[in-house]
Design a protein around this motif. Structure first.
Motif, short mmCIF file in Angstrom:
data_model
loop_
_atom_site.label_atom_id
_atom_site.label_comp_id
_atom_site.label_asym_id
_atom_site.label_seq_id
_atom_site.Cartn_x
_atom_site.Cartn_y
_atom_site.Cartn_z
N GLY A 10 0.81 -1.21 0.00
CA GLY A 10 0.00 0.00 0.00
C GLY A 10 0.84 1.26 0.00
N ALA A 11 1.90 1.27 0.81
CA ALA A 11 2.77 2.45 0.87
C ALA A 11 3.48 2.67 -0.46
CB ALA A 11 3.79 2.28 1.99
N GLU B 178 0.77 3.92 -3.03
CA GLU B 178 0.39 5.32 -2.80
C GLU B 178 1.54 6.25 -3.17
OE1 GLU B 178 -2.33 6.96 0.57
OE2 GLU B 178 -0.26 7.03 1.31
N HIS B 179 2.77 5.84 -2.90
CA HIS B 179 3.94 6.63 -3.29
C HIS B 179 3.98 6.86 -4.79
CE1 HIS B 179 8.06 8.05 -3.51
NE2 HIS B 179 8.43 7.00 -4.23
N ALA C 218 -1.11 5.75 -6.81
CA ALA C 218 -2.32 4.95 -6.87
C ALA C 218 -3.35 5.50 -5.88
CB ALA C 218 -2.02 3.49 -6.53
N ALA C 219 -4.62 5.51 -6.30
CA ALA C 219 -5.66 6.04 -5.42
C ALA C 219 -7.02 5.42 -5.72
CB ALA C 219 -5.74 7.56 -5.57
N LEU D 105 -6.70 0.10 -3.97
CA LEU D 105 -5.88 0.60 -2.86
C LEU D 105 -6.74 0.79 -1.61
CD1 LEU D 105 -3.01 1.51 -2.10
CD2 LEU D 105 -3.73 3.86 -2.63
N LYS D 106 -7.95 1.31 -1.79
CA LYS D 106 -8.85 1.51 -0.65
C LYS D 106 -9.23 0.18 -0.03
CE LYS D 106 -10.80 5.84 -2.40
NZ LYS D 106 -12.02 6.52 -2.91
N ARG E 33 -6.33 -1.06 2.08
CA ARG E 33 -6.24 -0.36 3.36
C ARG E 33 -7.31 -0.86 4.34
NH1 ARG E 33 -3.98 4.26 5.32
NH2 ARG E 33 -3.35 5.11 3.32
N THR F 263 5.21 7.80 2.27
CA THR F 263 3.88 7.31 2.61
C THR F 263 3.90 6.23 3.70
OG1 THR F 263 4.10 5.75 0.77
CG2 THR F 263 2.92 7.81 0.35
N HIS G 30 1.67 6.54 6.76
CA HIS G 30 0.24 6.42 6.47
C HIS G 30 -0.22 4.98 6.51
CE1 HIS G 30 0.77 10.29 3.81
NE2 HIS G 30 0.93 10.52 5.10
N TRP G 31 0.73 4.05 6.38
CA TRP G 31 0.40 2.63 6.31
C TRP G 31 0.93 1.85 7.52
CZ3 TRP G 31 -2.75 0.36 2.68
CH2 TRP G 31 -3.17 1.21 1.66
#
Length: 231
Positions: A188-189, A192-193, A196-197, A201-202, A205, A224, A227-228
């Motif tokens: 995920g990190a 997102e880096h 990806a959104a 990805l959601k 998470r 990121t 955040h993870w």
């Protein structure tokens, strides 16, 4: 008419570097195939990886070409296999070390060993359809703390390169849901880096406990990472 032994030897000679099992000679009498393979093994024309699994060495001007361990693992276990551990790290350029025995992850069953190969069972994965580098990424993340010889920044760059194509990102995010929590968090990190959104990805998470913290090793360098759940 050629004998069974002659037909077996001719068939193998046509495909040097290939792994063979008894299934490759299903059209021939098994009672004659087994002794033919044993004779070829004793003569050095083929090698035995394990019971029922053989390979034909391929020679070049630089010497014998090592057999692909993934092919041996697949033949020995009958299911998909992927590079794991130090073998996976080497394939991704994270280390110059080469293990004495290739390390393979075997999907969906208890593993069967073979000469020159160490196998690790993997159950309940979603890796079907992954390319070799994508599967190697998931395996490396299981032990990233000890597998990379590169700086944190270089490690991030090497691993991020695997995910830069949109189709690779999609496949790995889909597969990561079935990986251990720390691997999910690092995927995920990385994703997102790279920007990806989307829903994949959601979803990834949503599988993580928001209060859990994970050891990211060199991937703690990711902007990121916190955040993870990196600690």
């Amino acid at each position: 008419m050629p004998s069974v032994a002659e037909r077996v030897e001719k068939r193998i000679a046509r495909r040097p570097g290939r792994v063979f099992t008894f299934a490759d000679f299903a059209d021939l009498p098994a009672s004659a195939v087994a002794p033919a393979l044993s004779r070829l093994t004793r003569s050095g024309k083929i090698r035995r990886a394990r019971k029922g699994v053989y390979y034909a060495p391929k020679d070049t001007v630089l010497g014998e070409v090592p057999i692909d361990p993934i092919e041996i693992g697949r033949a020995a276990n009958g299911v998909p296999t992927h590079l794991a551990g130090l073998s996976a790290a080497s394939a991704l350029g994270l280390t110059t070390q080469v293990p004495a025995r290739a390390e393979l992850a075997v999907e969906g069953r208890r593993t069967t060993g073979a000469t020159g190969v160490v196998t690790k069972p993997r159950f309940g994965t979603r890796r079907a359809g992954l390319e070799p580098a994508e599967a190697a990424l998931l395996e490396v993340l299981r032990s990233i703390v000890s597998l990379s010889e590169l700086s944190p920044e270089e490690t991030v760059e090497r691993l991020a390169n695997v995910l830069r194509r949109p189709e690779s990102m999609r496949r790995v995010l889909h597969a990561a849901v079935a990986e251990p929590p720390r691997v999910r968090a690092m995927v995920g990190a990385l994703a997102e880096h790279l920007g990806a959104a989307g829903p994949e990805l959601k979803r990834l998470r949503s599988t993580l406990n928001p209060t859990s913290r994970y050891r990211f090793g060199p991937l703690a360098a990711l902007p990121t990472a916190r955040h993870w759940g990196a600690r």
